[in-house]
Design an enzyme around this catalytic site. Structure first.
Site, PDB file in Angstrom:
ATOM      1  N   GLU A   1       0.829  -1.213   0.000  1.00  0.00           N
ATOM      2  CA  GLU A   1       0.000   0.000   0.000  1.00  0.00           C
ATOM      3  C   GLU A   1       0.862   1.262   0.000  1.00  0.00           C
ATOM      4  O   GLU A   1       0.585   2.232   0.707  1.00  0.00           O
ATOM      5  CB  GLU A   1      -0.954  -0.005   1.195  1.00  0.00           C
ATOM      6  CG  GLU A   1      -1.906  -1.172   1.168  1.00  0.00           C
ATOM      7  CD  GLU A   1      -3.053  -1.092   2.167  1.00  0.00           C
ATOM      8  OE1 GLU A   1      -3.025  -0.220   3.046  1.00  0.00           O
ATOM      9  OE2 GLU A   1      -3.983  -1.906   2.048  1.00  0.00           O
TER      10      GLU A   1
ATOM     11  N   GLU B   1      -4.168  -8.819   0.169  1.00  0.00           N
ATOM     12  CA  GLU B   1      -4.723  -8.653   1.514  1.00  0.00           C
ATOM     13  C   GLU B   1      -6.222  -8.753   1.388  1.00  0.00           C
ATOM     14  O   GLU B   1      -6.823  -8.067   0.541  1.00  0.00           O
ATOM     15  CB  GLU B   1      -4.338  -7.280   2.072  1.00  0.00           C
ATOM     16  CG  GLU B   1      -3.576  -7.356   3.366  1.00  0.00           C
ATOM     17  CD  GLU B   1      -3.127  -5.991   3.843  1.00  0.00           C
ATOM     18  OE1 GLU B   1      -1.981  -5.642   3.531  1.00  0.00           O
ATOM     19  OE2 GLU B   1      -3.901  -5.303   4.515  1.00  0.00           O
TER      20      GLU B   1
HETATM   21  C1  GAL Z   1      -4.312  -2.647   5.311  1.00  0.00           C
HETATM   22  C2  GAL Z   1      -2.818  -2.560   5.666  1.00  0.00           C
HETATM   23  C3  GAL Z   1      -2.478  -3.496   6.805  1.00  0.00           C
HETATM   24  C4  GAL Z   1      -3.462  -3.350   7.912  1.00  0.00           C
HETATM   25  C5  GAL Z   1      -4.848  -3.641   7.380  1.00  0.00           C
HETATM   26  C6  GAL Z   1      -5.940  -3.616   8.427  1.00  0.00           C
HETATM   27  O1  GAL Z   1      -4.729  -1.559   4.603  1.00  0.00           O
HETATM   28  O2  GAL Z   1      -2.051  -2.905   4.562  1.00  0.00           O
HETATM   29  O3  GAL Z   1      -1.179  -3.228   7.258  1.00  0.00           O
HETATM   30  O4  GAL Z   1      -3.381  -2.053   8.403  1.00  0.00           O
HETATM   31  O5  GAL Z   1      -5.143  -2.667   6.412  1.00  0.00           O
HETATM   32  O6  GAL Z   1      -7.189  -3.845   7.829  1.00  0.00           O
END
Ligand code: GAL
Length: 772
Positions: A396, A472
């Site tokens: 990100e 993710e």
């Molecule tokens: C994402 C981020 C992670 C964590 C996650 C929580 O955007 O890459 O490190 O913060 O959100 O939902």
């Protein structure tokens, strides 16, 4: 270099000096994380930031973001070590120091590293006294506002003293590049040799997993970098959950005398992928059923411990995980070794920030100066691990929004390809559209999309060359075994008064979604390589959705809680990712008369019937056309009456599961997770303690305090996975959370290790295991 380190926190400018009075330093062993000793406080690294990654666009005070632990204290380590009189070149190898370290040997500054997740080697030859004791002093100076999760603090990974002669193999000398060629495997290798262009002989050998010599070759050269190739017939493939590791050994001879030896494990496997065909490992279509993992090991903090790592991996395998993304930094070498051994594929990730910072003292401050060095080290250190299938250049990263962001992506991706032409690069893009339009996505080989299940099809159609996966996914929030009535299904989690989260597995932050959404989309689209759930285990820090609220100091994102106990969600993944036959019912069955409860069930079966005290509430079927119901069964509005609920499923076989209304807490049941540990003072035994009523039914709301003592070993820590607990993990007691807790022990002496658990209202329970 494990034992007898002296340690103290404090502002000490001259603790590198030999005559510095360190009589008030404590003796510690390394790996060592000083922040985990606490205490927890909302003032520890209280961050006043807007963190856009959290969807926070204004400055707010965020407590607990880095675990509410004292991670920002300046600290010193001092250690005496002996250098052989015959050594000619001497190095200290560090697998990671958290962070901003400066290293001194006999008062001379010899090196250090800003990035706490990087491994590095320091040449201490000119600072050393040979045939004598030497003084190593390490200053560790982490800053506040520098991380989005708990980083740990101190010399939290392993350290090695490496003594060499005049000719030797330098740090990370080997790169093994196995390739399958028809019926045999060709094992190409590069090796760095420091001999000042003197002629040397290399004796190279490959041993199979049983230790049998399977290939060898001798070479003569004068080159500083030598490349060769060996051939293996009848090779074994390294496969998912079916690992096979070879050992590569190189011996260096100068004028017939052995001067050095370099050894590494490697595995033989192929990967192939395409925008339409998805992923093939060893020519088998493979879907990545992955999880993201931060580096802490719960109650142990950030220290490396092989048995705690093994435990995490075994628990993940139990629910069908076959892949781990190390978010958002390189893990310990031990974690990668373990993934190699278990046959888990991995993504090794370099950064959470490039130049644009997410937090005011974030890595971005150092990116220009350190970035290239850190990513090169990651690839050089890790490229022999068969488990790694992609290098991630970042998570990100905010440069996604810049029209010239692609230049950074190209720079980093090129470095990975230069150091390792055999693996693809990737990144986790949350602004995936930005990454496509600004050209970043084109600079990596495989495009990771964070939280975009509903856009994969559009991406696939609009950018037909992109190879896609969910880097993710989900980010569902829950506290193990904890539920609220009336039932809560908000898609955006709201803070609750008790600072917990509901375990119906329906809620998360704005970008999140329930697990089934991603599972559904992945199953329907073979071109997607798979997903990496945020996260496999809860971790210290980032207690979203609690930012202003206190106390809350660890995440609710895990499929497993911080103590390593399964949350309900674990069974959702188990049903999607394994062939196991099981029924898991939620919530518990301890409500007030008249309460109306929704009952959910995760199971392998396509349909099942619910009974409350023997009365049927009907059969529910999984619905292939509905995201949520494709992987869970729901009976709505069931009136609570004390007794029992049973779910009966008829699939290949008939099976059932029952939850009973529990009475008052009356006893403790202890279940050791293993029957035997090694007497090495490092192997850990985890005991699961459950609070039961007099009939042996789990009391789902029990929070009794249990006192813990260990006989025949050492008590290490305990944890119940409660993100709001401010008790230090090493206290010899622990309050249960949702009826359970976990106690950890170890031993350096063979014999019987006994855990005794007592509570005045519950009596005493003991459990024994063998230490060998
Ligand atoms: C994402 C981020 C992670 C964590 C996650 C929580 O955007 O890459 O490190 O913060 O959100 O939902």
């Amino acid at each position: 270099m494990k034992h007898n380190w002296k340690f103290k926190k404090g502002e000490m400018n001259d603790a590198y000096r030999i005559d510095f009075d360190d009589s008030d330093f404590r003796i510690v062993s390394v790996p060592h994380d000083y922040a985990i000793e606490g205490p927890f406080s909302p003032d520890n690294d209280k961050q006043g930031e807007k963190v856009e990654a959290d969807g926070i666009h204004d400055k707010i005070t965020h407590v607990g973001r880095t675990g509410a632990l004292p991670i920002t204290d300046w600290a010193w380590y001092r250690k005496e070590f002996f250098v052989d009189k015959d050594a000619k070149n001497v190095f200290l190898e560090f697998d990671g120091i958290m962070c901003n370290s400066t290293i001194y040997v006999n008062e001379t500054e010899v090196g250090g590293r800003i990035y706490g997740y990087s491994s590095f080697s320091v040449d201490i030859t000119s600072a050393c006294k040979f045939g004598e004791n030497n003084l190593l002093a390490i200053s560790v100076r982490p800053e506040g506002n520098a991380s989005r999760w708990y980083p740990g603090a101190g010399v939290y990974r392993n350290v090695r003293l490496v003594q060499k002669g005049s000719e030797y193999f330098p740090y990370l000398p080997l790169f093994i590049r196995p390739a399958v060629k028809g019926d045999c495997a060709e094992v190409a290798f590069d090796i760095n040799v420091a001999t000042n262009e003197q002629e040397y002989m290399l004796d190279v050998a490959i041993y199979d997993q049983e230790g049998k010599l399977v290939a060898s070759q001798k070479y003569t050269s004068t080159k500083a970098k030598f490349s060769g190739e060996l051939e293996l017939e009848n090779y074994h493939l390294w496969e998912i959950l079916n690992s096979y590791l070879y050992t590569f050994e190189a011996k260096l001879y100068i004028k017939g005398k052995e001067a050095d030896i370099a050894i590494t494990k490697f595995g033989i496997r192929t990967i192939d992928y395409g925008p339409d065909k998805g992923l093939y490992i060893n020519n088998k279509y493979t879907k990545l059923n992955g999880v993201c993992m931060h580096h802490d090991l719960g109650a142990l903090g950030a220290v490396v411990n092989i048995s705690a790592i093994n435990r995490q991996i075994e628990k993940l395998i139990d629910i069908g995980v076959n892949a781990i993304r190390f978010s958002h930094n390189p893990p310990s070498p031990e974690y990668l070794d373990a993934c190699d051994r278990y046959g888990i594929v991995t993504i090794d990730e370099a950064f959470d920030e490039w130049k644009i910072q997410k937090v005011s003292n974030g890595y971005g401050k150092h990116f220009n100066q350190e970035g290239e060095k850190d990513i090169r080290t990651m690839v050089k250190r890790d490229r022999n691990h068969p488990s790694i299938i992609m290098w991630s250049i970042g998570n990100e990263i905010l440069e996604q929004r810049l029209i010239y962001g692609w230049k950074y992506a190209k720079f980093l991706s090129d470095i990975c390809h230069e150091e390792d032409p055999t693996r693809p690069t990737t990144a986790g893009f949350n602004n995936t559209e930005g990454a496509f339009t600004n050209g970043l996505a084109a600079e990596v080989d495989i495009v990771g999309a964070n939280y975009k299940p509903h856009q994969y099809v559009r991406f696939h159609n609009t950018y037909p060359d992109a190879v896609l996966y969910g880097s993710e996914t989900s980010s569902c929030l829950s506290s193990r075994g904890h539920y609220y009535l009336p039932k809560r299904y908000p898609s955006i989690a709201e803070p609750m008064e008790d600072l917990q989260m509901c375990s119906y597995d329906m809620e998360g932050p704005a970008w999140a979604y329930y697990p089934e959404r991603e599972i559904y989309v992945q199953k329907k689209n073979d071109y997607l390589l798979g997903e990496f759930v945020w996260t496999g285990f809860d971790y210290l820090g980032e207690p979203t959705p609690y930012r202003l609220e206190w106390p809350s100091r660890s995440s609710y994102f895990g499929i497993y809680d911080l103590a390593g106990l399964k949350k309900d969600r674990a069974y959702s993944y188990m049903s999607a990712w394994t062939d196991k036959e099981f029924i898991h019912i939620l919530p518990h069955w301890n409500w007030n008369e008249g309460d109306v409860v929704d009952i959910h069930c995760y199971t392998h079966a396509k349909e099942a019937e619910l009974f409350v005290n023997g009365v049927s509430y009907g059969i529910k079927h999984k619905d292939e056309n509905d995201e949520l119901l494709s992987n869970r069964l729901i009976w709505k509005y069931i009136k609570f009456v004390p007794g029992e609920i049973t779910v009966v499923a008829q699939d290949k076989t008939k099976m059932s599961a029952t939850i009973k209304t529990a009475g008052e807490p009356a006893q403790i049941k202890i279940t050791p997770e293993r029957t035997e540990i090694k007497a090495d003072g490092e192997d850990l035994i985890y005991f699961v303690l459950e609070i039961l009523d007099k009939d042996g039914v789990l009391c789902p709301k029990a929070n009794n305090r249990v006192d813990l003592t260990v006989d025949g070993g050492e008590y290490v820590a305990a944890d119940a996975g409660d993100a709001t607990s401010l008790r230090m993990f090493t206290e010899p007691y622990c309050e249960a959370f949702s009826g359970k807790l976990v106690a950890i022990a170890k031993s350096s002496a063979a014999g019987t290790l006994t855990l005794k658990a007592t509570a005045p209202e519950l009596g005493e329970a003991t459990a024994k295991i063998q230490v060998k």
